[in-house]
Design a protein around this motif. Sequence first.
Motif, short mmCIF file in Angstrom:
data_model
loop_
_atom_site.label_atom_id
_atom_site.label_comp_id
_atom_site.label_asym_id
_atom_site.label_seq_id
_atom_site.Cartn_x
_atom_site.Cartn_y
_atom_site.Cartn_z
N VAL A 247 -12.67 -6.43 13.27
CA VAL A 247 -11.30 -6.67 13.71
C VAL A 247 -11.39 -6.95 15.21
O VAL A 247 -11.80 -6.10 15.98
N GLY B 62 4.42 1.68 -0.56
CA GLY B 62 5.38 1.81 -1.66
C GLY B 62 4.69 2.15 -2.98
O GLY B 62 5.17 2.99 -3.75
N LEU C 242 0.82 -1.21 0.00
CA LEU C 242 0.00 0.00 0.00
C LEU C 242 0.85 1.26 0.00
O LEU C 242 0.58 2.22 -0.71
N PHE D 99 -1.67 2.66 8.19
CA PHE D 99 -1.55 3.02 6.78
C PHE D 99 -1.69 4.53 6.59
O PHE D 99 -0.96 5.13 5.78
C1 FAD Z 1 -5.76 -6.18 11.30
C2 FAD Z 1 -5.20 -4.88 10.79
C3 FAD Z 1 -6.05 -3.81 10.55
C4 FAD Z 1 -5.53 -2.59 10.12
N1 FAD Z 1 -6.40 -1.54 9.92
C5 FAD Z 1 -5.89 -0.34 9.56
C6 FAD Z 1 -6.76 0.79 9.38
O1 FAD Z 1 -7.98 0.71 9.55
N2 FAD Z 1 -6.21 1.98 9.02
C7 FAD Z 1 -4.86 2.13 8.82
O2 FAD Z 1 -4.41 3.24 8.50
N3 FAD Z 1 -4.02 1.06 8.96
C8 FAD Z 1 -4.50 -0.15 9.33
N4 FAD Z 1 -3.65 -1.22 9.48
C9 FAD Z 1 -2.21 -1.04 9.17
C10 FAD Z 1 -1.90 -1.21 7.69
O3 FAD Z 1 -2.47 -2.40 7.19
C11 FAD Z 1 -0.40 -1.20 7.48
O4 FAD Z 1 0.13 -0.04 8.08
C12 FAD Z 1 -0.05 -1.19 5.99
O5 FAD Z 1 -0.43 -2.40 5.37
C13 FAD Z 1 1.45 -1.02 5.80
O6 FAD Z 1 1.74 -1.02 4.42
P1 FAD Z 1 3.23 -1.09 3.90
O7 FAD Z 1 3.11 -0.94 2.41
O8 FAD Z 1 4.10 -0.16 4.65
O9 FAD Z 1 3.76 -2.54 4.29
P2 FAD Z 1 3.25 -3.98 3.83
O10 FAD Z 1 1.79 -4.00 3.73
O11 FAD Z 1 3.92 -4.96 4.74
O12 FAD Z 1 3.86 -4.15 2.36
C14 FAD Z 1 5.22 -4.45 2.14
C15 FAD Z 1 5.37 -4.94 0.68
O13 FAD Z 1 6.76 -5.13 0.42
C16 FAD Z 1 6.94 -6.34 -0.31
N5 FAD Z 1 8.30 -6.80 -0.01
C17 FAD Z 1 8.80 -7.14 1.20
N6 FAD Z 1 10.11 -7.51 1.09
C18 FAD Z 1 10.43 -7.39 -0.23
C19 FAD Z 1 11.63 -7.63 -0.98
N7 FAD Z 1 12.76 -8.02 -0.38
N8 FAD Z 1 11.61 -7.41 -2.33
C20 FAD Z 1 10.47 -6.99 -2.94
N9 FAD Z 1 9.29 -6.75 -2.26
C21 FAD Z 1 9.28 -6.94 -0.94
C22 FAD Z 1 5.83 -7.26 0.20
O14 FAD Z 1 5.52 -8.27 -0.74
C23 FAD Z 1 4.67 -6.27 0.41
O15 FAD Z 1 3.87 -6.14 -0.75
C24 FAD Z 1 -4.14 -2.45 9.90
C25 FAD Z 1 -3.27 -3.52 10.13
C26 FAD Z 1 -3.79 -4.74 10.58
C27 FAD Z 1 -2.85 -5.89 10.84
#
Ligand code: FAD
Length: 412
Positions: A236, A24, A22, A312
């Motif tokens: 949740v 990146g 989300l 997020f």
């Molecule tokens: C149950 C739950 C409910 C939530 N509800 C909310 C909400 O209501 N509101 C809110 O703001 N947030 C919420 N969150 C938080 C939110 O889901 C996260 O903050 C968000 O998904 C983080 O996104 P990200 O892209 O930083 O990391 P991630 O979602 O972890 O994405 C990381 C990406 O990097 C890729 N990756 C990893 N390593 C490598 C590599 N070496 N090479 C290539 N690709 C790689 C992975 O495949 C993945 O696609 C919730 C979280 C949970 C667990």
Amino acid sequence: MSAGKHGAAPHAYDVAIVGGGLVGASLALALAGAARRVLLIEGVAPDASAQPSFDERTTALGNASRRIFEGLGVWADLAPAAAPIRAIHVSDAGHFGAARLAAEAQQVEAFGYVITNRDIGAALWRALRSAATVTLRVPARVTAVEVAPDGAAVTVQDGAGNEEVVTARLLVAADGAQSLVRAAAGIDNAVVEYGQVAITAAVVADRPNDGTAYERFTADGPVAVLPLYTGGYGTVWACSEQQAAHLLALDDAAYLAALQARFGWRIGRFRRVGARASYPLKLARAAATVGVRTVLIGNAAQGLHPVAGQGFNLGLRDAALLAEHIAAAPDPGDPTLLAGYSRARAADRGGVVRFTDTLVRVFSSRLPGVSVLRDLGLVLFDLSPPAKRALARVSLGFGGPTPRLARGLTVS
Ligand SMILES: Cc1cc2nc3c(=O)[nH]c(=O)nc-3n(C[C@H](O)[C@H](O)[C@H](O)COP(=O)(O)OP(=O)(O)OC[C@H]3O[C@@H](n4cnc5c(N)ncnc54)[C@H](O)[C@@H]3O)c2cc1C
């Protein structure tokens, strides 16, 4: 920096983003209009069922996030799948306190919008596929990283196992909680385990939702019941690890009965439940959000308990502010520029982390007296217009400069 050790001349980029989840994917899109060579490397195809960032989880987007998505040109695509939160109801199981907030009374259209991660991911990647200045490597994994003062070298392995080294003036870690880039940059990550697990599931109840989001605090952890555009609810349920193991083993009918007992009858009987997923909950904070030629954003920088729905939203503001710092800078990896970005994000990051962690601790405390205090807090909150206005602002960010995209402006 040791680029080109595999023979072929390395590709050189201004910005390489590791992780197209989300956060990146949002950053890549924010940079799509800038005259920058941007590379986005993502390990799992966005439409694959195993995509870890784009699952059936729901995310509550705050108003600042909605505006950022409008600026990125994806809101129109998302809006049909987004349910507005028009009211919030907070209660404490077994106690008298409850608080109600109406968006209308705070003069906002909605406190936020609930959408599944899968829908957000699909909209972001649809837009990315037509972003000419962004090179997409997917599915491809970053397997090694070397950072040096003049740039970063990144080893990328495609789905067939072929390796290539690319260089970038700035490397962005958007690779989530287990960030390989964070480790390679030598940045420590402090983790506090909450001993809780979140179980997510979509449910259908007797009464279709009326736009109210419910947050019910219980002795074991909070239960959130959020409106979905389908008329149903995204749930949740955060609970202890032992209880989660028990709840995940139940059949659907028994799980619904347990959820009903925990949540109550405000929306009638729970009738149907979709697939359950579970997430261990912790507070993780990187010791720094910038390093040599490196920036950490989203879950690579901080991972939060979902109780306040902020993870997020915070990560998206990381991406939006980073985009405006690097879109037109002569050198996007310049240390002074990165230090300025880090300072600009500090108040928002610190505020969200403290707010979320305090909420988890106060509401899961079993200490005598604390439940009375929190019930009084909820009642006073219900009576206090300034407190309600303050919570309404939660969806806009916790301080520091508001990203230009969140103010309806372009990144540069
Ligand atoms: C149950 C739950 C409910 C939530 N509800 C909310 C909400 O209501 N509101 C809110 O703001 N947030 C919420 N969150 C938080 C939110 O889901 C996260 O903050 C968000 O998904 C983080 O996104 P990200 O892209 O930083 O990391 P991630 O979602 O972890 O994405 C990381 C990406 O990097 C890729 N990756 C990893 N390593 C490598 C590599 N070496 N090479 C290539 N690709 C790689 C992975 O495949 C993945 O696609 C919730 C979280 C949970 C667990």
